[in-house]
Design a protein around this motif. Sequence first.
Motif, PDB file in Angstrom:
ATOM      1  N   LEU A 188      -4.172 -54.366 -57.573  1.00  0.00           N
ATOM      2  CA  LEU A 188      -3.136 -55.334 -57.178  1.00  0.00           C
ATOM      3  C   LEU A 188      -3.640 -56.771 -57.392  1.00  0.00           C
ATOM      4  O   LEU A 188      -2.931 -57.617 -57.930  1.00  0.00           O
ATOM      5  N   ILE A 189      -4.889 -57.018 -56.988  1.00  0.00           N
ATOM      6  CA  ILE A 189      -5.447 -58.375 -57.144  1.00  0.00           C
ATOM      7  C   ILE A 189      -5.496 -58.738 -58.636  1.00  0.00           C
ATOM      8  O   ILE A 189      -5.053 -59.814 -59.045  1.00  0.00           O
ATOM      9  N   ARG A 190      -6.004 -57.818 -59.453  1.00  0.00           N
ATOM     10  CA  ARG A 190      -6.181 -58.098 -60.890  1.00  0.00           C
ATOM     11  C   ARG A 190      -4.845 -58.264 -61.598  1.00  0.00           C
ATOM     12  O   ARG A 190      -4.711 -59.073 -62.507  1.00  0.00           O
ATOM     13  N   GLU A 191      -3.837 -57.496 -61.167  1.00  0.00           N
ATOM     14  CA  GLU A 191      -2.565 -57.531 -61.910  1.00  0.00           C
ATOM     15  C   GLU A 191      -1.587 -58.563 -61.375  1.00  0.00           C
ATOM     16  O   GLU A 191      -0.798 -59.106 -62.120  1.00  0.00           O
ATOM     17  N   LYS A 192      -1.663 -58.833 -60.045  1.00  0.00           N
ATOM     18  CA  LYS A 192      -0.559 -59.615 -59.471  1.00  0.00           C
ATOM     19  C   LYS A 192      -0.958 -60.940 -58.854  1.00  0.00           C
ATOM     20  O   LYS A 192      -0.096 -61.705 -58.430  1.00  0.00           O
ATOM     21  N   LEU A 193      -2.255 -61.221 -58.779  1.00  0.00           N
ATOM     22  CA  LEU A 193      -2.642 -62.462 -58.106  1.00  0.00           C
ATOM     23  C   LEU A 193      -3.395 -63.395 -59.044  1.00  0.00           C
ATOM     24  O   LEU A 193      -4.382 -64.031 -58.663  1.00  0.00           O
ATOM     25  N   CYS A 204      -5.159 -72.887 -53.759  1.00  0.00           N
ATOM     26  CA  CYS A 204      -4.827 -71.838 -52.778  1.00  0.00           C
ATOM     27  C   CYS A 204      -6.073 -70.991 -52.491  1.00  0.00           C
ATOM     28  O   CYS A 204      -6.835 -70.667 -53.397  1.00  0.00           O
ATOM     29  N   ILE A 205      -6.272 -70.647 -51.208  1.00  0.00           N
ATOM     30  CA  ILE A 205      -7.394 -69.770 -50.842  1.00  0.00           C
ATOM     31  C   ILE A 205      -6.947 -68.324 -51.044  1.00  0.00           C
ATOM     32  O   ILE A 205      -5.872 -67.945 -50.564  1.00  0.00           O
ATOM     33  N   LEU A 206      -7.769 -67.550 -51.742  1.00  0.00           N
ATOM     34  CA  LEU A 206      -7.476 -66.119 -51.867  1.00  0.00           C
ATOM     35  C   LEU A 206      -8.473 -65.361 -50.987  1.00  0.00           C
ATOM     36  O   LEU A 206      -9.693 -65.522 -51.145  1.00  0.00           O
ATOM     37  N   ALA A 207      -7.948 -64.589 -50.035  1.00  0.00           N
ATOM     38  CA  ALA A 207      -8.813 -63.883 -49.075  1.00  0.00           C
ATOM     39  C   ALA A 207      -8.318 -62.445 -48.919  1.00  0.00           C
ATOM     40  O   ALA A 207      -7.178 -62.134 -49.268  1.00  0.00           O
ATOM     41  N   LEU A 247     -12.522 -62.999 -57.431  1.00  0.00           N
ATOM     42  CA  LEU A 247     -13.178 -64.072 -58.199  1.00  0.00           C
ATOM     43  C   LEU A 247     -12.699 -64.076 -59.650  1.00  0.00           C
ATOM     44  O   LEU A 247     -12.567 -65.133 -60.273  1.00  0.00           O
ATOM     45  N   GLU A 248     -12.422 -62.878 -60.179  1.00  0.00           N
ATOM     46  CA  GLU A 248     -11.961 -62.789 -61.570  1.00  0.00           C
ATOM     47  C   GLU A 248     -10.501 -63.229 -61.696  1.00  0.00           C
ATOM     48  O   GLU A 248     -10.117 -63.870 -62.669  1.00  0.00           O
ATOM     49  N   ALA A 249      -9.690 -62.887 -60.688  1.00  0.00           N
ATOM     50  CA  ALA A 249      -8.249 -63.151 -60.803  1.00  0.00           C
ATOM     51  C   ALA A 249      -7.892 -64.612 -60.535  1.00  0.00           C
ATOM     52  O   ALA A 249      -6.915 -65.133 -61.068  1.00  0.00           O
ATOM     53  N   HIS A 250      -8.711 -65.295 -59.714  1.00  0.00           N
ATOM     54  CA  HIS A 250      -8.322 -66.613 -59.215  1.00  0.00           C
ATOM     55  C   HIS A 250      -9.489 -67.589 -59.383  1.00  0.00           C
ATOM     56  O   HIS A 250     -10.627 -67.246 -59.059  1.00  0.00           O
ATOM     57  N   SER A 251      -9.186 -68.807 -59.855  1.00  0.00           N
ATOM     58  CA  SER A 251     -10.280 -69.762 -60.095  1.00  0.00           C
ATOM     59  C   SER A 251     -10.512 -70.688 -58.893  1.00  0.00           C
ATOM     60  O   SER A 251     -11.449 -71.473 -58.888  1.00  0.00           O
ATOM     61  N   GLY A 252      -9.650 -70.589 -57.874  1.00  0.00           N
ATOM     62  CA  GLY A 252      -9.796 -71.443 -56.690  1.00  0.00           C
ATOM     63  C   GLY A 252     -10.698 -70.808 -55.639  1.00  0.00           C
ATOM     64  O   GLY A 252     -11.457 -69.876 -55.928  1.00  0.00           O
TER      65      GLY A 252
END
Length: 312
Positions: free
Chosen positions: A95-100, A107-110, A124-129
């Motif tokens: 879900l993280i890899r495909e949708k976030l 934005c913080i991703l937690a 870390l791979e899906a989001h650069s923030g």
Amino acid sequence: MGIAPQLIEDILRRLMRESYLNEKDVGFKQIKTDLGSVVIVGGKGQLGGLFQQMLKLSGYQVNILDKDDWQQADSLFSDAGMVLVTVPIAITCELIREKLTKLPKDCILADLTSIKTEPVKAMLEAHSGPVVGFHPMFGPDVGSLAKQVIVVCHGRSPEKYQWLLEQIAIWGARIVEAEPERHDNAMQLVQAMRHFSTFVYGLNLCKEEADIETLLQFSSPIYRLELAMVGRLFAQSPELYADIIFAQQDSQHAISDYLDNYREALALLKRGDRNEFIKQFETVAKWFGDFAPQFQRESRLMLQSVNDMKIN
Ligand SMILES: NC(=O)C1=CN([C@@H]2O[C@H](COP(=O)(O)OP(=O)(O)OC[C@H]3O[C@@H](n4cnc5c(N)ncnc54)[C@H](O)[C@@H]3O)[C@@H](O)[C@H]2O)C=CC1
Ligand SMILES: O=C(O)C(=O)Cc1ccc(O)cc1
């Protein structure tokens, strides 16, 4: 006045617990007032519900994105200051890899997943923030977060989510920092192996068709507590525990070692080697060291409470 100090301590602790529970009606101080919204992916679930409640009580605007809500994802994410992932373990990384992958830059991703290496890597791979992983070491029925432990695995830009750690501290929880790998290694014994042996304990009672009423009638307080721990597992979600056990393939080694030790101990019993049993008992007692008497003292207090709660 001849009143036992222990009685006064019990009453004061009971008052403190009631006070923690009532805090929920009052709310908590909000640490970050310019966050934007929080989106909880899986927010209709058990743990998502608890965190939604805590965040709302602290003044944050919370939106839920559950499995049938993905058509609203773009609009929900557009002003999100934080996205918190709390979906079943088995689908978390995918879900993280495909949708976030298209969250706002700051934005913080937690996440709140029970395992940490793979989810933190995926975030870390899906989001650069900013990225941070959490593992609450408690279930959704805690009542209050006071004194509960939350493990934090730092991902990226900790200065951007420092406020969140402060917010969690306001809720009363204790933060324990750990590298994801160290966390997962510890969890092999604390979770996968423990839940698996609890599962087998329950499976055995079931297959032996044990009569729980009778067991309770003849049980010492510590056995009652043990039975409560085992029964408690089976009141929760089978998927959650299957995921925790099956997601950590390495735990098979720990479980196999346990089985070997069980077999060796059984052999000792079969050949009637009482002396060897006592020798091994003493070796283990020495290994526990000061923890053994400490655990005896701690459990004595728990057992007193168990006894107080007994109906007959
Ligand atoms: N329940 C517990 O005691 C604890 C759970 N956790 C962790 O919290 C996470 C969630 O666990 P629970 O709340 O127990 O599970 P749950 O099954 O109660 O909740 C999961 C939620 O995710 C939703 N969901 C499923 N697929 C989805 C999708 N594709 N998109 C959006 N939402 C989706 C479900 O509809 C459900 O509302 C897991 O990672 C678990 O390891 C951590 C500590 C304790
Ligand atoms: O409440 C219980 O019995 C638990 O053990 C809850 C629990 C379940 C999964 C976790 O990752 C952490 C805590």
